[in-house]
Design a protein around this motif. Structure first.
Motif, PDB file in Angstrom:
ATOM      1  N   LEU A 257      32.925  37.387  47.454  1.00 26.76           N
ATOM      2  CA  LEU A 257      34.032  37.162  46.828  1.00 26.76           C
ATOM      3  C   LEU A 257      33.867  35.948  45.739  1.00 26.76           C
TER       4      LEU A 257
ATOM      5  N   ARG B  64      40.635  34.793  42.984  1.00 30.56           N
ATOM      6  CA  ARG B  64      40.304  35.759  44.219  1.00 30.56           C
ATOM      7  C   ARG B  64      40.410  35.160  45.343  1.00 30.56           C
TER       8      ARG B  64
ATOM      9  N   ASP C 288      43.984  35.033  46.496  1.00 27.08           N
ATOM     10  CA  ASP C 288      44.466  36.249  47.121  1.00 27.08           C
ATOM     11  C   ASP C 288      43.908  36.824  48.495  1.00 27.08           C
TER      12      ASP C 288
ATOM     13  N   ALA D 156      42.361  39.561  40.689  1.00 26.32           N
ATOM     14  CA  ALA D 156      41.186  40.118  40.022  1.00 26.32           C
ATOM     15  C   ALA D 156      40.766  41.675  40.216  1.00 26.32           C
TER      16      ALA D 156
END
Length: 377
Positions: A130, A188, A191, A372
């Motif tokens: 990630l 990112r 999310d 992203a």
């Protein structure tokens, strides 16, 4: 949901780093949604970091209550004040605060060891992917850039599997290039996170990029709170006096650059830009500055501006400057702000309810990645 109500008076300067004035009083109450980023935004010294310290248990306020999904972390009236280690808050500071003698991997696994055995959350490999730090695992913090250190600090906090993530101006110590590097990873993380995030900042570009909910602070008080897009569009708040005042539009890339231009769709219309916002399906948030929007009372022809949006003039409000006003324009279900002179207002005989055209130059768009990954086809 995160519920926060705090009152604390500092009688001596330096009691907390964000409150260095004699007689400073923090008196706030707000609620943050159970998912996404809630940004605490305001000038230095308004109490943002003090709030985070009280939520984390690093500061005990004179009175207040903090609850997370109904679980009470602090209630001074009831005599409840959980210690920091029992609150399960992951905290990321301006400085990464990594263990200098440990490798990146060991720093990360330290966070994982602090996670309760029954806590759910992303695994080691997922967090490493990630944040894009797989190639850094063998290094020590001294061999990392500032942006890389902050990404590792984010990973360590996330691997502790907190119920709440607290970020205290995590990009403030970075230069512009490093902030640009880290922002997409923060998006990112937002999310992917399965918990709420309280994010302290005084940088509007970070609010634009990350915030779902916004708490606007000034001198220890809450001026307004709500969806970031709604707060940005209000002309009765101090944000309206900024040169970059305007609205936030959630857009989706409809087509990749062709002839140097990309098309962005938003509820009510489309925009074109000379920038390269990503592949079709990529979601972005665009700040459309009020000073970059002009209006016409007849559909313009033979002009170089490609962004001409049919709109309805909804309201006319003062702009703070005696010779200027804000126009709130309805473009379908979306709203756009234009800042014009009173002379133009009178010369064009503008009034609420009349049809107009909003003209925006493509080069004025401020793009901030809101997600992203591209949307599925």
């Amino acid at each position: 949901m995160v519920e926060v109500a705090l009152r604390h008076r500092f009688d001596h300067p330096g009691a907390w780093r964000s409150s260095r004035r004699d007689g400073f009083t923090l008196d706030v109450a707000f609620a943050a949604p159970p998912r996404g980023v809630t940004a605490l935004f305001g000038p230095s010294g308004c109490g943002k970091s003090t709030i985070l310290a009280a939520v984390a248990g690093l500061l005990r306020p004179q009175s207040g209550r903090v609850a997370l999904d109904g679980a009470v972390l602090l209630d001074t009236a009831a005599g409840i004040c959980l210690p920091p280690e029992r609150r399960r808050c992951g905290v990321v500071f301006q400085d990464a605060r990594l263990f200098p003698h440990l490798s990146v991997e060991t720093n990360l696994r330290y966070g994982l060891r602090r996670a309760p055995r029954d806590a759910e959350g992303p695994g080691f490999e997922e967090v490493v992917a990630l944040l894009g730090i797989g190639h850094l695992l063998a290094r020590r913090p001294a061999g990392l850039s500032g942006g890389e250190r902050q990404r590792v600090a984010l990973g360590r906090a996330l691997l502790a599997r907190p119920r709440l993530l607290l970020m205290d101006e995590p990009l403030a110590a970075l230069d512009a290039a490093r902030r640009t590097e880290v922002l997409p990873f923060l998006a990112r993380l937002r999310d992917a996170a399965r918990q709420p995030i309280l994010y302290v900042t005084h940088a509007l570009e970070e609010v634009d990029a990350l915030a779902d909910h916004l708490v606007l602070l000034e001198a220890g008080r809450v001026l307004a709170e709500g969806a970031a897009t709604e707060i940005a569009a209000r002309t009765d708040l101090p944000l309206a006096s900024r040169r970059d005042a305007g609205v936030l539009l959630d857009c989706t890339v409809l087509a990749a650059p062709g002839g140097g231009l990309a098309r962005l769709g938003f509820p009510g219309g489309e925009l074109v830009t000379t920038l390269h916002p990503g592949a079709p399906g990529t979601r972005l948030r665009v700040r459309l500055r009020a000073r970059d929007v002009a209006v016409a009372v007849a559909e313009p022809h033979g002009i170089s501006t490609q962004n001409v949006l049919r709109a309805t003039l909804a309201t006319i409000t003062p702009a703070g400057e005696p010779l200027e006003v804000f126009l709130r324009l309805d473009v379908g279900p979306s709203q756009v702000l234009a800042r014009i002179t009173r002379d133009s207002l009178e010369r064009l005989a503008l009034r609420p309810g009349m049809p107009v055209w909003a003209l925006v130059k493509a080069v004025t768009f401020d793009h901030r990645v809101a997600a992203a990954a591209a949307a599925p086809p």
